[in-house]
Design a protein around this motif. Structure first.
Motif, mmCIF file in Angstrom:
data_model
loop_
_atom_site.group_PDB
_atom_site.id
_atom_site.type_symbol
_atom_site.label_atom_id
_atom_site.label_comp_id
_atom_site.label_asym_id
_atom_site.label_seq_id
_atom_site.Cartn_x
_atom_site.Cartn_y
_atom_site.Cartn_z
ATOM 1 N N ALA A 190 0.845 -1.194 0.000
ATOM 2 C CA ALA A 190 0.000 0.000 0.000
ATOM 3 C C ALA A 190 0.882 1.247 0.000
ATOM 4 O O ALA A 190 2.097 1.161 0.194
ATOM 5 C CB ALA A 190 -0.898 -0.020 1.229
ATOM 6 N N ASN A 191 0.236 2.357 -0.197
ATOM 7 C CA ASN A 191 0.857 3.653 -0.077
ATOM 8 C C ASN A 191 1.639 3.748 1.239
ATOM 9 O O ASN A 191 1.092 3.494 2.295
ATOM 10 C CB ASN A 191 -0.316 4.644 -0.038
ATOM 11 C CG ASN A 191 0.104 6.026 -0.409
ATOM 12 O OD1 ASN A 191 1.297 6.299 -0.517
ATOM 13 N ND2 ASN A 191 -0.858 6.888 -0.615
ATOM 14 N N GLN A 248 1.339 -0.216 -6.785
ATOM 15 C CA GLN A 248 0.206 -0.298 -5.859
ATOM 16 C C GLN A 248 -0.898 -1.135 -6.469
ATOM 17 O O GLN A 248 -1.725 -1.702 -5.765
ATOM 18 C CB GLN A 248 -0.327 1.099 -5.579
ATOM 19 C CG GLN A 248 0.329 1.740 -4.387
ATOM 20 C CD GLN A 248 -0.347 3.053 -4.030
ATOM 21 O OE1 GLN A 248 -1.511 3.072 -3.696
ATOM 22 N NE2 GLN A 248 0.406 4.122 -4.103
ATOM 23 N N ALA A 272 4.180 1.839 2.210
ATOM 24 C CA ALA A 272 4.707 0.557 2.699
ATOM 25 C C ALA A 272 6.228 0.491 2.652
ATOM 26 O O ALA A 272 6.847 -0.339 3.336
ATOM 27 C CB ALA A 272 4.115 -0.591 1.879
HETATM 28 P P1 ATP Z 1 4.131 5.328 -2.219
HETATM 29 O O1 ATP Z 1 3.263 4.466 -3.009
HETATM 30 O O2 ATP Z 1 3.426 6.434 -1.525
HETATM 31 O O3 ATP Z 1 5.379 5.799 -2.928
HETATM 32 P P2 ATP Z 1 5.853 3.513 -0.856
HETATM 33 O O4 ATP Z 1 5.448 2.127 -0.544
HETATM 34 O O5 ATP Z 1 6.777 3.732 -1.974
HETATM 35 O O6 ATP Z 1 4.583 4.406 -1.013
HETATM 36 P P3 ATP Z 1 7.738 5.008 0.681
HETATM 37 O O7 ATP Z 1 7.606 6.222 -0.164
HETATM 38 O O8 ATP Z 1 8.965 4.225 0.574
HETATM 39 O O9 ATP Z 1 6.483 4.064 0.488
HETATM 40 O O10 ATP Z 1 7.526 5.461 2.195
HETATM 41 C C1 ATP Z 1 7.769 4.625 3.324
HETATM 42 C C2 ATP Z 1 7.614 5.436 4.605
HETATM 43 O O11 ATP Z 1 8.626 6.432 4.674
HETATM 44 C C3 ATP Z 1 6.298 6.174 4.698
HETATM 45 O O12 ATP Z 1 5.892 6.157 6.034
HETATM 46 C C4 ATP Z 1 6.647 7.578 4.272
HETATM 47 O O13 ATP Z 1 5.817 8.519 4.889
HETATM 48 C C5 ATP Z 1 8.072 7.729 4.759
HETATM 49 N N1 ATP Z 1 8.858 8.636 3.918
HETATM 50 C C6 ATP Z 1 9.110 8.499 2.590
HETATM 51 N N2 ATP Z 1 9.892 9.471 2.117
HETATM 52 C C7 ATP Z 1 10.160 10.270 3.169
HETATM 53 C C8 ATP Z 1 10.949 11.482 3.362
HETATM 54 N N3 ATP Z 1 11.596 12.023 2.345
HETATM 55 N N4 ATP Z 1 10.963 12.001 4.605
HETATM 56 C C9 ATP Z 1 10.305 11.431 5.634
HETATM 57 N N5 ATP Z 1 9.582 10.305 5.542
HETATM 58 C C10 ATP Z 1 9.492 9.739 4.335
#
Ligand code: ATP
Length: 233
Positions: free
Chosen positions: A38-39, A192, A41
């Motif tokens: 998910a978003n 996703q 993750a």
């Molecule tokens: P998405 O589909 O939104 O890209 P994702 O599975 O790729 O989701 P990530 O973007 O890797 O997830 O995020 C993982 C965690 O790290 C989340 O809790 C997000 O809020 C946090 N996070 C991601 N980038 C940053 C950042 N630059 N600063 C702080 N927290 C971050």
């Protein structure tokens, strides 16, 4: 089979917040794997950690060598291609120049690679002289993918390539991804949309709040596990 990519006990975070917690996975040469979750993750963070774009702790091996401490540029040169989320193209440059600047130093090989990418994406060939900003969103995503292919990667990391594309363009893009995978390039595809990812990847790794909660052939992943990954139920 020896692994092309091995990740063991990988941990990464932003400030105090953990984004990846003890992540382990491996990919064989030529294998296509969907990275589902998910978003938030941790999918993007994992891809960035493989490239050294975010600090991470743990073991990272590519093609038998330790990646730890290597600059992003060195990792790319060793054969890891990356298509970040959102389309990263130079809007003011022509389509052809966008590809050329991402290519190998040898002019002859570079020219062959441009032709190979034009064969893969005929729409780009038709617009080779146009500025990239004039392309549609889907075409820009294809150009972004083409740019990553110019480095002749053995492993291609794709971060949500279908995000924001119409279903038709997303289908087209996935046809291209299948063709790229068919040429023997390993692909790690963060998505996703499980349904779409699973049309190209026979195996999936499931991430939930930074942890791997499933890894195996798609048929072996139960619907409950998938539901838990995406909806937390
Ligand atoms: P998405 O589909 O939104 O890209 P994702 O599975 O790729 O989701 P990530 O973007 O890797 O997830 O995020 C993982 C965690 O790290 C989340 O809790 C997000 O809020 C946090 N996070 C991601 N980038 C940053 C950042 N630059 N600063 C702080 N927290 C971050």
């Amino acid at each position: 089979m020896s692994a092309l990519l091995t990740v063991r006990g990988l941990t990464a975070g932003y400030g105090g917040a953990t984004a990846l917690d003890d992540v382990s996975l491996s990919l064989a040469a030529g294998e296509t794997v969907a990275l589902l979750g998910a978003n938030g993750a941790g999918k993007s963070t994992l891809l960035k950690a493989l490239l050294g774009l975010v600090p991470a702790w743990g073991e990272l091996r590519f093609d038998g060598a330790d990646l730890g401490g290597l600059a992003t540029e060195t990792r790319v040169r060793r054969g890891i291609g990356y298509v970040p989320e959102g389309r990263r193209v130079f809007p003011g440059m022509s389509v052809r120049d966008n590809l050329e600047v991402a290519g190998l130093p040898a002019a002859r090989e570079r020219a062959q690679d441009v032709e190979r990418i034009f064969a893969l994406f005929p729409d780009l060939a038709l617009k080779s002289g146009e500025s990239a900003w004039r392309l549609s969103g889907g075409q820009q995503q294809m150009l972004s993918l083409g740019r990553a292919l110019m480095g002749r990667p053995r492993l291609l990391l794709l971060d949500e390539p279908s995000l924001g594309l119409s279903p038709r363009l997303a289908d087209e893009l996935f046809v291209a991804v299948r063709r790229i995978a068919g040429t023997g390039t390993a692909v790690l595809l963060a998505e996703q949309s499980a349904a779409r990812a699973l049309t190209v990847a026979p195996r999936a790794v499931l991430l939930r709040v930074g942890r791997v909660v499933g890894d195996g052939p798609v048929a072996s992943l139960s619907e409950e596990t998938l539901r838990e990954v995406f909806f937390g139920v």
